[in-house]
Design a protein around this motif. Sequence first.
Motif, PDB file in Angstrom:
ATOM      1  N   ARG A   1       0.722  -1.148  -0.022  1.00 30.99           N
ATOM      2  CA  ARG A   1      -0.109   0.163  -0.011  1.00 30.99           C
ATOM      3  C   ARG A   1       0.778   1.348   0.011  1.00 30.99           C
ATOM      4  NH1 ARG A   1      -2.398  -3.795   3.440  1.00 30.99           N
ATOM      5  NH2 ARG A   1      -4.388  -4.115   3.065  1.00 30.99           N
ATOM      6  N   GLY A   2       2.193   0.889   0.522  1.00 28.86           N
ATOM      7  CA  GLY A   2       2.981   2.124   0.317  1.00 28.86           C
ATOM      8  C   GLY A   2       2.946   3.264   1.654  1.00 28.86           C
ATOM      9  N   THR A   3       2.389   2.488   2.599  1.00 28.77           N
ATOM     10  CA  THR A   3       1.987   3.259   3.746  1.00 28.77           C
ATOM     11  C   THR A   3       2.632   2.666   5.060  1.00 28.77           C
ATOM     12  OG1 THR A   3      -0.090   1.708   4.157  1.00 28.77           O
ATOM     13  CG2 THR A   3      -0.352   3.974   3.255  1.00 28.77           C
ATOM     14  N   VAL A   4       2.930   3.669   5.986  1.00 28.99           N
ATOM     15  CA  VAL A   4       3.449   3.300   7.332  1.00 28.99           C
ATOM     16  C   VAL A   4       2.530   2.351   7.962  1.00 28.99           C
ATOM     17  CG1 VAL A   4       4.679   4.004   9.405  1.00 28.99           C
ATOM     18  CG2 VAL A   4       4.990   5.440   7.286  1.00 28.99           C
ATOM     19  N   TYR A   5       3.012   1.497   8.568  1.00 28.18           N
ATOM     20  CA  TYR A   5       1.857   0.458   9.489  1.00 28.18           C
ATOM     21  C   TYR A   5       2.264   0.232  10.839  1.00 28.18           C
ATOM     22  CZ  TYR A   5       3.833  -4.090   8.872  1.00 28.18           C
ATOM     23  OH  TYR A   5       4.727  -5.230   8.944  1.00 28.18           O
ATOM     24  N   SER A   6       3.768   0.582  10.912  1.00 22.04           N
ATOM     25  CA  SER A   6       4.143   0.171  12.235  1.00 22.04           C
ATOM     26  C   SER A   6       5.506   0.984  12.584  1.00 22.04           C
ATOM     27  CB  SER A   6       4.378  -1.583  12.666  1.00 22.04           C
ATOM     28  OG  SER A   6       5.237  -1.975  11.875  1.00 22.04           O
ATOM     29  N   LEU A   7       6.198   0.641  13.781  1.00 15.48           N
ATOM     30  CA  LEU A   7       7.464   1.698  14.242  1.00 15.48           C
ATOM     31  C   LEU A   7       8.503   0.776  14.471  1.00 15.48           C
ATOM     32  CD1 LEU A   7       5.755   4.733  15.503  1.00 15.48           C
ATOM     33  CD2 LEU A   7       6.845   4.646  13.329  1.00 15.48           C
ATOM     34  N   ILE A   8       9.771   0.769  13.919  1.00 19.08           N
ATOM     35  CA  ILE A   8      10.612  -0.144  14.494  1.00 19.08           C
ATOM     36  C   ILE A   8      11.648   0.681  15.287  1.00 19.08           C
ATOM     37  CG2 ILE A   8      12.675  -1.792  13.419  1.00 19.08           C
ATOM     38  CD1 ILE A   8      11.104  -0.834  10.622  1.00 19.08           C
ATOM     39  N   PRO A   9      12.468   0.060  16.270  1.00 22.24           N
ATOM     40  CA  PRO A   9      13.292   0.539  16.923  1.00 22.24           C
ATOM     41  C   PRO A   9      14.554   1.164  16.263  1.00 22.24           C
ATOM     42  CG  PRO A   9      12.692  -1.306  18.259  1.00 22.24           C
ATOM     43  CD  PRO A   9      11.998  -1.307  16.829  1.00 22.24           C
ATOM     44  N   ASP A  10      14.902   2.292  16.376  1.00 23.85           N
ATOM     45  CA  ASP A  10      15.810   2.991  15.801  1.00 23.85           C
ATOM     46  C   ASP A  10      17.343   2.808  16.773  1.00 23.85           C
ATOM     47  OD1 ASP A  10      17.826   4.342  14.362  1.00 23.85           O
ATOM     48  OD2 ASP A  10      16.902   6.400  14.361  1.00 23.85           O
ATOM     49  N   SER A  11      17.657   1.469  16.851  1.00 21.25           N
ATOM     50  CA  SER A  11      18.627   1.372  17.956  1.00 21.25           C
ATOM     51  C   SER A  11      19.923   1.597  17.687  1.00 21.25           C
ATOM     52  CB  SER A  11      18.620  -0.296  18.335  1.00 21.25           C
ATOM     53  OG  SER A  11      17.506  -0.585  18.540  1.00 21.25           O
ATOM     54  N   ASP A  12      20.977   1.799  18.715  1.00 15.58           N
ATOM     55  CA  ASP A  12      22.355   2.432  18.290  1.00 15.58           C
ATOM     56  C   ASP A  12      23.403   1.466  19.204  1.00 15.58           C
ATOM     57  OD1 ASP A  12      21.963   3.142  20.961  1.00 15.58           O
ATOM     58  OD2 ASP A  12      21.720   5.321  20.712  1.00 15.58           O
ATOM     59  N   LYS A  13      24.304   1.786  19.242  1.00 15.57           N
ATOM     60  CA  LYS A  13      25.456   1.263  20.009  1.00 15.57           C
ATOM     61  C   LYS A  13      25.185   0.556  21.432  1.00 15.57           C
ATOM     62  CE  LYS A  13      30.448   1.307  20.747  1.00 15.57           C
ATOM     63  NZ  LYS A  13      30.140   0.802  22.041  1.00 15.57           N
ATOM     64  N   THR A  14      24.293   1.683  22.161  1.00 19.81           N
ATOM     65  CA  THR A  14      24.223   1.431  23.404  1.00 19.81           C
ATOM     66  C   THR A  14      23.141   0.095  23.846  1.00 19.81           C
ATOM     67  OG1 THR A  14      22.359   2.691  23.694  1.00 19.81           O
ATOM     68  CG2 THR A  14      24.470   3.622  24.084  1.00 19.81           C
ATOM     69  N   ASP A  15      22.410  -0.166  22.662  1.00 17.94           N
ATOM     70  CA  ASP A  15      21.487  -1.066  22.756  1.00 17.94           C
ATOM     71  C   ASP A  15      22.164  -2.442  22.333  1.00 17.94           C
ATOM     72  OD1 ASP A  15      18.544   0.254  22.899  1.00 17.94           O
ATOM     73  OD2 ASP A  15      19.646   1.388  21.353  1.00 17.94           O
ATOM     74  N   VAL A  16      23.230  -2.235  21.506  1.00 15.92           N
ATOM     75  CA  VAL A  16      23.809  -3.456  20.982  1.00 15.92           C
ATOM     76  C   VAL A  16      24.888  -3.822  22.111  1.00 15.92           C
ATOM     77  CG1 VAL A  16      25.761  -4.195  19.472  1.00 15.92           C
ATOM     78  CG2 VAL A  16      24.015  -2.793  18.423  1.00 15.92           C
ATOM     79  N   ASP A  17      25.387  -2.948  23.026  1.00 17.14           N
ATOM     80  CA  ASP A  17      26.254  -3.029  24.028  1.00 17.14           C
ATOM     81  C   ASP A  17      25.387  -3.846  25.041  1.00 17.14           C
ATOM     82  OD1 ASP A  17      28.243  -1.683  22.888  1.00 17.14           O
ATOM     83  OD2 ASP A  17      28.107   0.240  24.302  1.00 17.14           O
ATOM     84  N   GLN A  18      24.264  -3.695  25.332  1.00 21.12           N
ATOM     85  CA  GLN A  18      23.512  -4.350  26.524  1.00 21.12           C
ATOM     86  C   GLN A  18      23.029  -5.650  25.967  1.00 21.12           C
ATOM     87  OE1 GLN A  18      19.952  -1.677  26.771  1.00 21.12           O
ATOM     88  NE2 GLN A  18      21.021  -0.246  28.427  1.00 21.12           N
ATOM     89  N   ALA A  19      22.857  -5.981  24.657  1.00 21.28           N
ATOM     90  CA  ALA A  19      22.637  -7.153  24.094  1.00 21.28           C
ATOM     91  C   ALA A  19      24.001  -7.928  24.086  1.00 21.28           C
ATOM     92  CB  ALA A  19      22.247  -6.997  22.545  1.00 21.28           C
ATOM     93  N   VAL A  20      24.841  -7.444  23.828  1.00 18.37           N
ATOM     94  CA  VAL A  20      26.068  -8.422  23.879  1.00 18.37           C
ATOM     95  C   VAL A  20      26.550  -8.800  25.302  1.00 18.37           C
ATOM     96  CG1 VAL A  20      28.860  -8.078  23.561  1.00 18.37           C
ATOM     97  CG2 VAL A  20      27.191  -7.314  21.751  1.00 18.37           C
ATOM     98  N   ALA A  21      26.325  -7.564  26.449  1.00 21.64           N
ATOM     99  CA  ALA A  21      26.582  -7.957  27.669  1.00 21.64           C
ATOM    100  C   ALA A  21      25.868  -9.169  28.318  1.00 21.64           C
ATOM    101  CB  ALA A  21      26.395  -6.706  28.762  1.00 21.64           C
ATOM    102  N   ALA A  22      24.474  -9.062  27.739  1.00 19.77           N
ATOM    103  CA  ALA A  22      23.265 -10.110  28.233  1.00 19.77           C
ATOM    104  C   ALA A  22      23.766 -11.544  27.423  1.00 19.77           C
ATOM    105  CB  ALA A  22      21.994  -9.784  27.595  1.00 19.77           C
ATOM    106  N   ALA A  23      24.299 -11.541  26.228  1.00 21.51           N
ATOM    107  CA  ALA A  23      24.799 -12.779  25.485  1.00 21.51           C
ATOM    108  C   ALA A  23      26.097 -13.314  26.426  1.00 21.51           C
ATOM    109  CB  ALA A  23      25.049 -12.431  24.163  1.00 21.51           C
ATOM    110  N   GLU A  24      26.863 -12.221  26.559  1.00 20.30           N
ATOM    111  CA  GLU A  24      28.071 -12.903  27.575  1.00 20.30           C
ATOM    112  C   GLU A  24      27.850 -13.424  28.752  1.00 20.30           C
ATOM    113  OE1 GLU A  24      30.827  -9.421  27.959  1.00 20.30           O
ATOM    114  OE2 GLU A  24      32.358 -10.691  27.072  1.00 20.30           O
ATOM    115  N   LYS A  25      26.903 -12.804  29.334  1.00 23.16           N
ATOM    116  CA  LYS A  25      26.354 -13.128  30.640  1.00 23.16           C
ATOM    117  C   LYS A  25      25.655 -14.765  30.646  1.00 23.16           C
ATOM    118  CE  LYS A  25      22.673 -11.626  32.670  1.00 23.16           C
ATOM    119  NZ  LYS A  25      21.641 -10.680  33.038  1.00 23.16           N
ATOM    120  N   ALA A  26      24.825 -14.874  29.498  1.00 24.07           N
ATOM    121  CA  ALA A  26      24.374 -16.223  29.292  1.00 24.07           C
ATOM    122  C   ALA A  26      25.208 -17.458  28.990  1.00 24.07           C
ATOM    123  CB  ALA A  26      23.305 -15.965  28.479  1.00 24.07           C
TER     124      ALA A  26
END
Length: 481
Positions: free
Chosen positions: A28-53
């Motif tokens: 349809r060419g229309t916006v239907y939801s919004l996606i997190p515009d994540s940055d390095k800080t989000d990646v850092d948290q994800a990597v820390a969680a993965a390291e912990k697990a």
Amino acid sequence: MMHLQNYIDGVMVAPNEGAYIDNIDPSRGTVYSLIPDSDKTDVDQAVAAAEKAFPKWSNTPVDERSAIMVRIANLIESRMDEFAAAESLDNGKPVSLASHVDIPRAVSNFRFFATAILHFASESHYMEGVGINYTLRRPIGVVGCISPWNLPLYLFTWKIAPAIAAGNCVVAKPSEITPMTAYLLSEICIEAGLPAGVLNIVHGLGHKVGDALSRDPKVKAISFTGGTKTGETIARIAAPMFKKLSLELGGKNPNIIFADCDFKKALSTTIRSSFANQGQICLCGSRIFVERPIYEKFRDEFVKRVAESKVSYPTDPEAKLGALVSKPHLEKVLSYVALAKEEGGTVLTGGEQVFLDGEYSEGYYMRPTIIEGLTYDCRTNQEEIFGPVVTITPFDTEEEVLMMANSTQYGLSATLWTENLTRAHRMADLLHTGIVWINAWLVRDLRTPFGGAKNSGVGREGGFEALHFFTEPKNVFVQLS
Ligand code: NAD
């Protein structure tokens, strides 16, 4: 408006900066939801969680890891219609394709690697009178998985499943153009009891999230599928850190049709291999070479059948082609049609945008396009278009068609149509590609090595190849005397 969330350390979270990107419905060419515009800080948290697990997950008995993955597969399967509808809405592909190909394959990916890991064994090498070597294959640690938009959940899970089966913890980034089914997968992982941090999904742009993942020294391996240029960028960043890299990149695949082929089968399969998923499959055969004695007959029937293919909105059960994934992509594909004309090509059918009625009038539709009259070495025949555009070219000899087929920088796959057994095997050996189909296309056995030669990639996915990639071998020698 629905806000997608990241999946970090076992819970759904908003991006740290609170920024979002539009998610567009291409039909349809229309916006239907919004996606997190994540940055390095989000990646850092994800990597820390993965390291912990990692310490616990890597030492979790293999049958427990396997059981959780089977649960994930079953849960996706139980929501098949919802997943297929979500994939189709996000990507523009016909729902029938998502429900027959994309989502069943995501289920198979989890099931396949959940069971493959139960059979994964390592080598031992006995030295007579001296001792014995055995090879330990242990998980690597935190690994990054980055995937494209064309087969969103299919390719996302093709990386994640072997990585976690082998005992790694993953930070994964789906394409920002098609994030929805990866988001739904997060919910399923929570429901299936996947321990926190084993899989983390960070949404956002390639040059932010993908870049941060490639640069993080704690991420020990990157499995990437996408464009050759992006693969090069990631390799430049990751190689000096000696990260393990698996790169599945672009293609410009030849489809070679000899006069002795099973004509009907070659024709109907070529229609699929040219235009399935709007031609947006890395394995689509975009350069069709036909032996001269049947060239005109094949061309005319191919053009006639393709001209009848219905281009329609994705939920139309009769749609053969849906929408292309985005406006910029549609514009890129149309620009290649213009280029082909400048290069002397003749458009035999298609070549133009399609405007549907009503709510779909702003969607990104295009007619399947066949172009003739181009030289093998022009840009249209050398560059990846990745849309519903194929070229058709006659040939006279095996040597000539091999030269043309092997002339691009790419080497992903090739398709051969001939009833001559000797020729089929001879040609298969001489084609510079990672995959050859003889009298078939896109028949996949998940145990086989999958990947490309030349600029189509580095390494292979699939079966034990993937489990080898996601483990580090260590040879241990024991003196016996
Ligand atoms: P792309 O390279 O633009 O993006 C792929 C992924 O990489 C996306 O998640 C994107 O956000 C991310 N990315 C972009 N820039 C990045 C960066 N600088 N650092 C890290 N990550 C970054 O590709 P695409 O347009 O999404 O997909 C189409 C391409 O994928 C085509 O070339 C196609 O041939 C290829 N492809 C290959 C295979 C294969 O198995 N060989 C399969 C499917 C698609």
